[in-house]
Design a protein around this motif. Structure first.
Motif, PDB file in Angstrom:
ATOM      1  N   UNK A 158     -21.508   8.555  -5.646  1.00  0.00           N
ATOM      2  CA  UNK A 158     -21.947   9.772  -6.325  1.00  0.00           C
ATOM      3  C   UNK A 158     -21.449   9.855  -7.757  1.00  0.00           C
ATOM      4  N   UNK A 159     -20.454   9.044  -8.085  1.00  0.00           N
ATOM      5  CA  UNK A 159     -19.959   9.069  -9.463  1.00  0.00           C
ATOM      6  C   UNK A 159     -20.545   7.932 -10.277  1.00  0.00           C
ATOM      7  N   UNK A 166       0.823  -1.202   0.000  1.00  0.00           N
ATOM      8  CA  UNK A 166       0.000   0.000   0.000  1.00  0.00           C
ATOM      9  C   UNK A 166       0.863   1.260   0.000  1.00  0.00           C
ATOM     10  N   UNK A 210     -12.015  17.647   3.491  1.00  0.00           N
ATOM     11  CA  UNK A 210     -11.756  18.406   2.271  1.00  0.00           C
ATOM     12  C   UNK A 210     -11.977  17.586   1.013  1.00  0.00           C
ATOM     13  N   UNK A 211     -12.195  16.286   1.176  1.00  0.00           N
ATOM     14  CA  UNK A 211     -12.571  15.396   0.069  1.00  0.00           C
ATOM     15  C   UNK A 211     -11.636  15.458  -1.126  1.00  0.00           C
ATOM     16  N   UNK A 212     -10.341  15.512  -0.887  1.00  0.00           N
ATOM     17  CA  UNK A 212      -9.401  15.471  -2.005  1.00  0.00           C
ATOM     18  C   UNK A 212      -9.198  14.002  -2.370  1.00  0.00           C
ATOM     19  N   UNK A 213      -9.580  13.640  -3.579  1.00  0.00           N
ATOM     20  CA  UNK A 213      -9.539  12.211  -3.931  1.00  0.00           C
ATOM     21  C   UNK A 213      -8.094  11.717  -3.981  1.00  0.00           C
ATOM     22  N   UNK A 257     -25.273  16.553  -7.142  1.00  0.00           N
ATOM     23  CA  UNK A 257     -25.100  15.143  -7.420  1.00  0.00           C
ATOM     24  C   UNK A 257     -25.956  14.289  -6.482  1.00  0.00           C
ATOM     25  N   UNK A 299      -7.760   3.130   1.511  1.00  0.00           N
ATOM     26  CA  UNK A 299      -7.487   2.041   2.455  1.00  0.00           C
ATOM     27  C   UNK A 299      -6.273   2.412   3.308  1.00  0.00           C
ATOM     28  N   UNK A 300      -5.258   2.937   2.634  1.00  0.00           N
ATOM     29  CA  UNK A 300      -4.031   3.302   3.327  1.00  0.00           C
ATOM     30  C   UNK A 300      -4.304   4.348   4.405  1.00  0.00           C
ATOM     31  N   UNK A 354      -6.938   2.341  -3.080  1.00  0.00           N
ATOM     32  CA  UNK A 354      -5.773   1.966  -2.277  1.00  0.00           C
ATOM     33  C   UNK A 354      -5.369   3.105  -1.346  1.00  0.00           C
ATOM     34  N   UNK A 375      -8.365  16.467  -7.168  1.00  0.00           N
ATOM     35  CA  UNK A 375      -9.719  17.013  -7.280  1.00  0.00           C
ATOM     36  C   UNK A 375     -10.443  16.940  -5.948  1.00  0.00           C
ATOM     37  N   UNK A 376     -11.215  17.965  -5.660  1.00  0.00           N
ATOM     38  CA  UNK A 376     -12.135  17.906  -4.531  1.00  0.00           C
ATOM     39  C   UNK A 376     -13.495  18.388  -5.032  1.00  0.00           C
ATOM     40  N   UNK A 384      -6.419  21.005   9.386  1.00  0.00           N
ATOM     41  CA  UNK A 384      -7.715  20.733   8.773  1.00  0.00           C
ATOM     42  C   UNK A 384      -7.520  20.452   7.285  1.00  0.00           C
ATOM     43  N   UNK A 385      -8.351  19.605   6.734  1.00  0.00           N
ATOM     44  CA  UNK A 385      -8.279  19.187   5.334  1.00  0.00           C
ATOM     45  C   UNK A 385      -6.966  18.473   5.046  1.00  0.00           C
ATOM     46  N   UNK A 414      -6.197  11.447  -1.560  1.00  0.00           N
ATOM     47  CA  UNK A 414      -5.333  12.086  -0.564  1.00  0.00           C
ATOM     48  C   UNK A 414      -5.988  12.153   0.816  1.00  0.00           C
ATOM     49  N   UNK A 424      -8.941  24.935   3.177  1.00  0.00           N
ATOM     50  CA  UNK A 424      -8.638  23.940   2.152  1.00  0.00           C
ATOM     51  C   UNK A 424      -7.813  24.628   1.067  1.00  0.00           C
ATOM     52  N   UNK A 435      -0.381  21.832   8.003  1.00  0.00           N
ATOM     53  CA  UNK A 435      -1.808  21.702   7.722  1.00  0.00           C
ATOM     54  C   UNK A 435      -2.461  20.794   8.745  1.00  0.00           C
TER      55      UNK A 435
END
Lengths: 337, 295
Positions: B249-250, A17, B231-234, A198, B71-72, B68, A64-65, B148-149, B236, A80, B146
């Motif tokens: 949602x996608x 991982x 912060x929903x950074x994909x 969405x 999960x990490x 991954x 992306x967020x 938050x987020x 990350x 953010x 950093x």
């Protein structure tokens, strides 16, 4: 207790991982966007990374967020660290300029077409065969019609929906009072307010709630074309008039200076205006600002309708926001869950 | 949330005075139906949806870089929070079960606080404290750190919601065991640490593992608090539960349910281990009681 065997396997898994997640890129860009642009930027980011590699030899990563526009704005104000913003309405970026002072107030004049590489509009998505006979905004307030739209407090798209309905009512019924009454009736028909566009789309499509979804044009197209059986289940209804959804983009000065990503961020947004960027926008059902750059076949899919702007009908976003969506505004007055 | 100590089960046989057979059968049938509809059926749905497009799609969505990364991050968060809550839980339980001091009931109330506060609020308080417009946000931002987020915020929020688990599990257990054995050890010349490692720890080990297990399950499954500070950074800052929402949602239903199946698997494993630990703990208590009686 003897944990040797499983823990060995666990270590291997953890190692795998760790290796898999390590980023190879030298610099990263964070694009904070609103809900329905996920697919657009998935495509665009790939193209931009390739373009940048060819041009400079540098490997970059674009993160992306996504979320409801209002929520995303709040997150950027709270820290953010977005290098670029690609949001649903200029008011949200104005807020970031004003409250967090991360970029100058005249940000919108820095890029072509008022910082709008693409625009969109608001249409209706109904169930196949249009059983409730929805044709125009007026049909949404009929008794027994269940309408799905997100919460205008948290979603930019929902604010466009609200203002489009309001403008229709004010024009056809003649007064502000009548318009207020109209939207009140409309929101009585809304069984659930999701926090983002969405969320509303999944409520309508996946959970089968409601007769009409008031949706971004691109969301509606996506639901029909990119969803299994979408064409057999839904159809798009285009009202005679709707609102021009101006979805601006901006570089966040303070963050890019801090991150050392200014050149990258600027190139990223400029690339949206390039033929490649315009083609991708049109492909994902956004109306490109320079249509001559896009594929004609993609452009043909956009129906023609009369579009009015927030500036024309409501005197700009600041005024519209204050009158309708701030605490105590018309939305608070008319909406009772 | 199960905060009642499992050792308090008193009746070995259920009391069946006067209840007609049909009442019992009706109640059993009702319970089974409710369990079936509300627990088994959704769990089955998760698996059916996850494998809707076959093994290949299932495996490839689990090995997607974003999955991954989720999960990490989830494992990392649990790896940080669980040891911290364990240390805190043991020391808090030790203090509460062994000593009388002023403000003890206040301390117990405070430990329970995260149970009564909505997780969303738990996330928001950290935004208010560490956010860019918050109390300490500007200072952290100046020092380029950093909270938050980013991962620290996610860990903080998870810590908050998992704080009581170990302590809540140990307090009643340690009170029940009493402190005679420890006093004996001390009077025979053992040091404080020796007493702890040789007497206390072996006595509470099953209860402790049980608390750690519940804490881990919550740390990996927490959604609300983490959602606020992520912060929903994909790839990350999305933990597994957040990643499930993003995938859903996608329109990536296989991806969403494949990730959900991991969490569901975690739940099942937790349940099995939990049952085992409860049983083990009961055995130990019985054995020690027997030993005490024969003296």
């Amino acid at each position: 207790m003897n944990f040797t065997k499983p823990s060995k396997q666990l270590l291997i898994l953890i190692a795998a991982l760790l290796i898999s997640g390590t980023a190879l890129a030298e610099r990263t860009l964070l694009n904070v966007s609103y809900d329905p642009t996920r697919e657009l930027y998935q495509d665009f980011n790939k193209e931009f990374i390739k373009y940048w590699k060819d041009k400079t030899g540098e490997d970059v990563e674009v993160q992306q967020s996504h979320g409801g526009g209002g929520k995303q704005t709040r997150a950027v104000i709270d820290g953010l660290e977005a290098d670029v913003l690609t949001l649903a309405l200029s008011y949200d970026i104005d807020q970031i300029a004003e409250k967090a002072r991360l970029l100058p107030k005249d940000w919108q004049s820095r890029l072509p077409h008022n910082s709008l590489p693409y625009t969109s509009t608001i249409v209706f998505l109904v169930r196949k065969g249009n059983p409730k006979g929805i044709k125009d905004w007026g049909d949404l307030v009929k008794e027994g019609v269940s309408v799905i739209t997100p919460n205008p407090k948290t979603s930019g798209g929902a604010r466009y929906n609200y203002l489009a309905a309001w403008a229709y009512a004010e024009k056809t019924l003649g007064s502000k009072e009548a318009a207020k009454d109209f939207v009140k009736k409309l929101y009585k028909n809304v069984p659930v307010l999701d926090s983002g566009a969405r969320g509303s789309t999944t409520t309508f499509i996946q959970r089968g709630q409601g007769d009409v979804l008031i949706a971004w044009e691109n969301e509606a197209f996506l639901a029909i074309n990119d969803n299994e059986n979408g064409k057999d289940q839904f159809e798009i209804i285009v009202p005679p008039t709707s609102i021009l959804a101006e979805t601006p983009v901006a570089v966040v000065d303070k963050i890019v200076k801090k991150n050392g990503t200014q050149d990258l961020a600027e190139a990223y947004l400029k690339y949206l205006y390039s033929p490649v960027g315009q083609k991708i926008a049109a492909k994902h059902y956004y109306r490109p600002s320079e249509p001559e750059q896009a594929d004609q076949a993609d452009l043909k899919r956009f129906p023609k309708l009369e579009l009015f702007t927030v500036a024309d009908k409501f005197g700009g976003w600041a005024k519209a926001q204050k009158e309708h969506f701030d605490d105590g505004g018309t939305f608070d007055q008319i909406y009772a869950p | 949330m199960n905060t009642i100590s499992p050792v308090l089960t008193v009746h070995s046989k259920p009391l069946t005075i006067g209840d007609a057979d049909w009442v019992r059968y009706a109640l059993v049938a009702l319970t089974l139906t409710i369990i079936g509809v509300f627990l088994i059926l959704p769990l089955a749905t998760v698996l059916i949806e996850a494998f809707a497009k076959g093994w290949g799609a299932y495996a490839s969505s689990l090995t997607h870089p974003d999955t991954l990364a989720a999960i990490k991050l989830t494992l990392l968060t649990a790896a940080i929070t669980v040891p911290l809550t364990t240390v805190f839980g043991v020391s808090a339980a030790w203090a509460i079960a062994r000593f009388e001091f002023r403000g003890k009931s206040l301390l117990i109330t405070l430990i329970d606080l995260p149970f009564s506060v909505s997780p969303v609020i738990a996330g928001l308080i950290y935004v208010l404290i560490f956010g860019a417009q918050g109390w300490f946000g500007p200072w952290f931002s100046e020092h380029n750190f950093k909270v938050i987020f980013a991962v620290p915020g996610i860990v903080l929020a998870t810590l908050f919601v998992t704080f009581p688990f170990v302590a809540r599990e140990l307090i009643p257990l340690m009170q029940e065991i009493g402190h005679e054995e420890e006093e004996a050890a001390l009077s025979l010349g053992a040091s404080g640490w020796q007493t702890f490692f040789k007497i206390t720890l072996p006595n509470i080990k099953w209860g402790l593992l049980y608390g750690v297990l519940l804490c881990n399950a919550r740390a990996m499954g927490e959604f609300g608090a983490v959602s606020v500070v992520s912060g929903h950074i994909r790839g990350l800052t999305n933990t597994l539960p957040l990643h499930i929402e993003v995938s859903y949602n996608e329109y990536d239903f296989v991806g969403a349910f494949a990730s959900a199946s991991l969490l569901a698997g975690l739940a099942v494993v937790t349940l099995v281990v939990k049952t085992f630990l409860e049983w083990k703990q009961k055995q130990d208590l019985k054995a020690s009681r027997k030993a005490a009686d024969s003296h």
